[in-house]
Design a protein around this motif. Structure first.
Motif, short mmCIF file in Angstrom:
data_model
loop_
_atom_site.label_atom_id
_atom_site.label_comp_id
_atom_site.label_asym_id
_atom_site.label_seq_id
_atom_site.Cartn_x
_atom_site.Cartn_y
_atom_site.Cartn_z
N ALA A 90 0.81 -1.22 0.00
CA ALA A 90 0.00 0.00 0.00
C ALA A 90 0.85 1.27 0.00
CB ALA A 90 -0.94 -0.01 1.21
N MET A 91 2.13 1.17 0.36
CA MET A 91 3.00 2.34 0.41
C MET A 91 3.99 2.40 -0.74
SD MET A 91 3.86 2.61 4.47
CE MET A 91 2.64 3.28 5.61
N ARG A 92 3.80 1.57 -1.75
CA ARG A 92 4.80 1.47 -2.81
C ARG A 92 5.02 2.79 -3.54
NH1 ARG A 92 1.93 -1.98 -7.73
NH2 ARG A 92 0.50 -0.31 -8.34
N ASP A 93 3.96 3.53 -3.81
CA ASP A 93 4.11 4.76 -4.59
C ASP A 93 4.83 5.85 -3.82
OD1 ASP A 93 2.87 3.62 -6.83
OD2 ASP A 93 0.87 4.20 -6.14
N VAL A 94 4.50 6.02 -2.54
CA VAL A 94 5.19 7.06 -1.76
C VAL A 94 6.63 6.62 -1.47
CG1 VAL A 94 3.14 8.13 -0.82
CG2 VAL A 94 4.18 6.20 0.41
N MET A 95 6.85 5.32 -1.31
CA MET A 95 8.22 4.83 -1.16
C MET A 95 9.03 5.16 -2.40
SD MET A 95 10.42 2.24 -2.33
CE MET A 95 9.29 1.04 -3.03
N ASN A 96 8.43 4.98 -3.56
CA ASN A 96 9.12 5.26 -4.81
C ASN A 96 9.46 6.75 -4.94
OD1 ASN A 96 10.20 4.31 -7.35
ND2 ASN A 96 8.48 5.32 -8.34
N ILE A 97 8.55 7.62 -4.52
CA ILE A 97 8.84 9.05 -4.55
C ILE A 97 10.06 9.35 -3.68
CG2 ILE A 97 8.01 11.33 -3.84
CD1 ILE A 97 5.18 10.36 -4.61
N SER A 98 10.14 8.71 -2.52
CA SER A 98 11.26 8.99 -1.61
C SER A 98 12.59 8.48 -2.13
CB SER A 98 10.98 8.37 -0.23
OG SER A 98 11.13 6.97 -0.24
N SER A 99 12.57 7.67 -3.20
CA SER A 99 13.81 7.12 -3.75
C SER A 99 14.50 8.08 -4.73
CB SER A 99 13.55 5.79 -4.46
OG SER A 99 12.87 6.01 -5.69
N GLY A 100 13.87 9.21 -5.01
CA GLY A 100 14.40 10.13 -6.02
C GLY A 100 15.73 10.75 -5.62
N PRO A 101 16.45 11.29 -6.59
CA PRO A 101 17.77 11.89 -6.34
C PRO A 101 17.66 13.32 -5.84
CG PRO A 101 17.27 12.01 -8.67
CD PRO A 101 16.09 11.30 -8.01
N TRP A 102 16.93 13.49 -4.74
CA TRP A 102 16.64 14.83 -4.24
C TRP A 102 17.85 15.44 -3.53
CZ3 TRP A 102 12.74 15.01 -7.07
CH2 TRP A 102 11.78 13.98 -7.14
N GLU A 103 17.91 16.75 -3.54
CA GLU A 103 18.99 17.43 -2.84
C GLU A 103 18.83 17.28 -1.33
OE1 GLU A 103 19.43 21.42 -4.18
OE2 GLU A 103 19.65 20.84 -6.28
N ARG A 104 19.91 17.45 -0.61
CA ARG A 104 19.92 17.16 0.82
C ARG A 104 18.91 17.99 1.60
NH1 ARG A 104 25.79 18.95 2.97
NH2 ARG A 104 24.87 18.29 4.94
N GLU A 105 18.52 19.15 1.09
CA GLU A 105 17.56 20.01 1.78
C GLU A 105 16.13 19.49 1.66
OE1 GLU A 105 19.70 21.13 -0.54
OE2 GLU A 105 21.20 22.06 0.77
N VAL A 106 15.89 18.53 0.78
CA VAL A 106 14.54 18.02 0.56
C VAL A 106 14.18 17.03 1.66
CG1 VAL A 106 13.07 16.65 -0.97
CG2 VAL A 106 14.62 18.37 -1.93
N ASP A 107 13.04 17.24 2.29
CA ASP A 107 12.49 16.33 3.29
C ASP A 107 11.54 15.38 2.57
OD1 ASP A 107 10.91 15.07 5.22
OD2 ASP A 107 10.88 16.81 6.54
N GLU A 108 11.94 14.12 2.43
CA GLU A 108 11.13 13.16 1.67
C GLU A 108 9.79 12.87 2.34
OE1 GLU A 108 15.29 12.69 0.27
OE2 GLU A 108 14.36 12.82 2.26
#
Length: 201
Positions: A90-108
């Motif tokens: 049930a959390m697969r999509d939000v987990m996938n968003i958190s896997s992105g190459p975000w900059e360190r300032e981004v709070d997943e």
């Protein structure tokens, strides 16, 4: 087919991850010394000891602003703690968003709109709705051969279990369909559970 990894496999995509599968996903929550939360999934993850309970995850790439590693390892170096959250279907999509190459300032947590809760024994956030979360204190970080390969070991000092996942006194994975990682972009869910007794039991 046989190949030596040092010589290459000749296939369009590396088969190694697909061979060692399925793998549980450790959704690692950390907090930097500056108070910034981070959340990222790692499929090189597992439990490694019972007493005391211990886990490990491995980080295998780097970001230019993180001294040869990624946000998770960099934060753990600073604070000595992390929280492993178990991922369900049930959390697969939000987990996938958190896997992105975000900059360190981004709070997943905020970017993926994931509800957070504060851990009990460590200064770190956890995924509030996860089937289970393991609060961990760092025991060691081992640099492995290869660029940016680090294995992070932690002792589990606090365990959260969602109430609906406890059935007849057991943590029951059939209540939430654990998500696992295969190779390439492939994932799987646990749907068929059976029991085997070891010889002598």
């Amino acid at each position: 087919m046989f190949y030596r990894p040092e010589d290459g496999h000749g296939l369009p995509h590396n088969p190694f991850n697909a061979i060692v599968a399925p793998r549980p996903i450790g959704w690692i929550a950390t907090r930097g010394a500056d108070g910034q939360d981070n959340l990222a999934p790692y499929s090189f993850f597992n439990a490694v000891a019972y007493v005391p309970p211990q886990v490990l995850f491995a980080s295998t790439s780097a970001k230019p602003d993180r001294d040869g590693t990624k946000d998770s390892v960099a934060n753990i170096r600073e604070t000595g703690v992390f929280c492993v959250n178990i991922v369900e279907q049930a959390m697969r999509d939000v987990m996938n968003i958190s896997s992105g190459p975000w900059e360190r300032e981004v709070d997943e947590f905020a970017k993926a709109e994931i509800e957070r809760a504060e851990c009990e024994t460590i200064a770190c956030s956890r995924v509030a709705g996860a089937p289970a979360s393991l609060e961990c204190k760092l025991t060691q970080i081992v640099q492995l051969p290869g660029e940016a390969n680090f294995a992070v070991f932690g002792e589990v000092v606090g365990v959260h279990m969602r109430e609906d996942c406890i059935v007849d006194g057991r943590f029951d994975v059939t209540t939430f369909q654990p998500l696992s990682r295969l190779g390439y972009r492939d994932y799987a869910i646990v749907e068929n559970v059976f029991e085997l007794k070891r010889p002598g039991e």
